[in-house]
Design an enzyme around this catalytic site. Structure first.
Site, short mmCIF file in Angstrom:
data_model
loop_
_atom_site.label_atom_id
_atom_site.label_comp_id
_atom_site.label_asym_id
_atom_site.label_seq_id
_atom_site.Cartn_x
_atom_site.Cartn_y
_atom_site.Cartn_z
N LYS A 54 12.21 -0.48 -5.39
CA LYS A 54 10.94 -1.05 -5.86
C LYS A 54 10.10 0.03 -6.52
CE LYS A 54 7.63 -0.55 -2.12
NZ LYS A 54 6.54 -1.05 -1.33
N LYS A 107 9.64 4.33 5.92
CA LYS A 107 8.60 5.37 5.96
C LYS A 107 8.94 6.46 6.97
CE LYS A 107 4.65 3.10 3.90
NZ LYS A 107 3.27 2.62 4.06
N LYS A 112 4.07 3.79 -5.71
CA LYS A 112 3.16 4.86 -6.13
C LYS A 112 3.50 6.19 -5.47
CE LYS A 112 -0.17 2.51 -3.16
NZ LYS A 112 -1.14 1.48 -3.21
P1 TYM Z 1 0.28 -1.70 -0.54
O1 TYM Z 1 -0.91 -0.96 -1.01
O2 TYM Z 1 1.51 -0.93 -0.19
O3 TYM Z 1 0.70 -2.81 -1.59
C1 TYM Z 1 -0.26 -3.70 -2.10
C2 TYM Z 1 0.38 -4.96 -2.65
O4 TYM Z 1 1.22 -4.66 -3.76
C3 TYM Z 1 2.49 -5.28 -3.56
N1 TYM Z 1 3.51 -4.42 -4.19
C4 TYM Z 1 4.39 -4.85 -5.11
N2 TYM Z 1 4.58 -6.05 -5.67
C5 TYM Z 1 5.56 -6.16 -6.60
N3 TYM Z 1 6.35 -5.13 -6.96
C6 TYM Z 1 6.21 -3.90 -6.43
N4 TYM Z 1 6.98 -2.89 -6.81
C7 TYM Z 1 5.18 -3.72 -5.44
N5 TYM Z 1 4.75 -2.65 -4.71
C8 TYM Z 1 3.74 -3.10 -3.95
C9 TYM Z 1 2.65 -5.34 -2.04
O5 TYM Z 1 3.58 -6.30 -1.65
C10 TYM Z 1 1.24 -5.70 -1.62
O6 TYM Z 1 1.02 -7.09 -1.74
N6 TYM Z 1 0.36 -3.64 3.83
C11 TYM Z 1 -0.21 -4.08 2.58
C12 TYM Z 1 -1.71 -3.95 2.56
C13 TYM Z 1 -2.38 -4.81 3.58
C14 TYM Z 1 -2.37 -6.24 3.58
C15 TYM Z 1 -3.14 -6.62 4.74
C16 TYM Z 1 -1.85 -7.21 2.72
C17 TYM Z 1 -3.09 -4.41 4.67
N7 TYM Z 1 -3.54 -5.49 5.37
C18 TYM Z 1 -3.32 -7.97 5.04
C19 TYM Z 1 -2.03 -8.55 3.05
C20 TYM Z 1 -2.78 -8.92 4.18
C21 TYM Z 1 0.47 -3.30 1.46
O7 TYM Z 1 1.62 -3.42 1.26
O8 TYM Z 1 -0.26 -2.51 0.71
#
Ligand code: TYM
Length: 334
Positions: A197, A115, A200
């Protein structure tokens, strides 16, 4: 909360419309675990502020993500479902955990490095502190399990390290959580570059399927998916594009990879891509429709948020008071 069941916590950032990667990597598993665990799901809005957001857009994305959760089968009556910023203990515990976290371990995080590269004009303290806020989310609820995609594994490791470090320094306080990463679908790849990966924030809209894409768009994006010049539909490390499509097909239909390979034996890539598109559209169409219906009732969503915040706050406050006591802060008397 049922004491005999395991507690599960997870969250997604309302930083844009979800992709099929988020759905397969996260929400799909959340739904599957609803019955067997006490589930706590959050909309991680504070995390989204670590990259620049348009305020009005962030607000509408938060409602939209809430509607997607519910439309996907996350029933707010059967779990605790809330907005992270509505429970101030998350930010407060982050401060305490910051005092036992070292800059070196945060600057080594892959997501921070990625990032920082992608948002070079805004490498802020929050971006670096992202994993500590995430650790606070999880540790406040004494979660046993955290279902996430592969990209979040490192953040789970630092969460575990911080829990152990705090427990060693101040005596047993936090439960040390386990990541729950499913064997298939934990890393859905970009449709344009199968080595990356699906994200969005990808500037190329053809690289991801959004949960707002209509049937024609979904099929068109799959038809354009980058694959190899071979003809065989087979799961193989040397064929990342086709392997990714097989993974998606298997996750959206519930068939195994080998069943999917058999189904397309002797067929061409063109037919296969259309079939993956059709199956994905079949899965997403009813979710999008239901999401739009829920979204038209903001009052209902505000009630869900208020109710969820109340339940989450009760648990989070209890943990935070314990932490404040352990580190030596004087308790506030009412
Ligand atoms: P975020 O919004 O970036 O992603 C949300 C979830 O989607 C999964 N993910 C994927 N899984 C498979 N293939 C992909 N291409 C892909 N892109 C995203 C991510 O692994 C995630 O599970 N930091 C976290 C949000 C968060 C969180 C937490 C999660 C905040 N606090 C506490 C667990 C526990 C996140 O990645 O959000």
């Amino acid at each position: 909360m049922n004491e005999e069941k395991k507690t599960l916590f997870s969250a997604i950032q309302p930083s844009g419309i979800l992709t099929l990667g988020n759905y397969i990597g996260a929400i799909r598993n959340w739904k599957a675990l609803m019955e067997e665990c006490n589930c706590i799901y959050a909309l991680a809005d504070l995390h989204t502020l670590t990259v620049k957001q348009v305020p009005a857009q962030l607000r509408s994305n938060t409602y939209e993500l809430a509607a997607i959760y519910i439309a996907s089968g996350i029933d707010p009556e059967k779990c605790i479902f809330f907005v992270q910023s509505h429970v101030s203990a998350h930010a407060e515990l982050t401060w305490i955990l910051n005092t036992i976290t070292y800059p070196g371990e945060l600057s080594r995080m892959t997501q921070f490095k990625d990032k920082s590269r992608n948002h070079a004009d805004n490498v802020n303290m929050g971006l670096m502190d992202y994993p500590v806020l995430m650790a606070s989310d999880i540790l406040l609820y004494n979660a046993d399990l955290v279902p996430v995609g592969q990209d979040q594994k490192q953040h789970l490791e630092i969460t575990r390290d911080l829990a152990i470090r705090f427990n060693n320094r101040y005596s047993d306080t936090f439960k040390v959580p386990e990541p729950y990463i499913s064997a298939t679908g934990a890393k859905i790849a970009s449709l344009q570059d199968p080595e990356k990966k699906m994200s969005k924030s990808d500037p190329n809209v053809n690289a991801f399927i959004s949960l707002n894409d209509d049937r024609d768009t979904i099929i068109r994006k799959f038809k354009r998916a980058v694959t190899d010049s071979d003809t065989e539909i087979r799961f193989d490390e040397s064929k990342p594009g086709i392997s990714n499509l097989l993974t998606i097909y298997s996750c959206v239909t519930g068939k195994t990879i080998s069943e999917s390979e058999k189904e397309f034996e002797g067929k061409g890539y063109g037919d296969f891509k259309v079939a993956v598109g059709e199956a994905t559209a079949d899965l997403l169409e009813p979710i999008t429709k239901e999401k739009n219906r829920i979204l038209s009732d903001k009052k209902y969503l505000d009630e869900v948020f208020a109710n969820g915040a109340l339940q989450a706050d009760r648990i989070a406050r209890r943990t935070l008071s314990k932490v404040y006591r352990k580190v030596g802060l004087v308790e506030r008397k009412h």
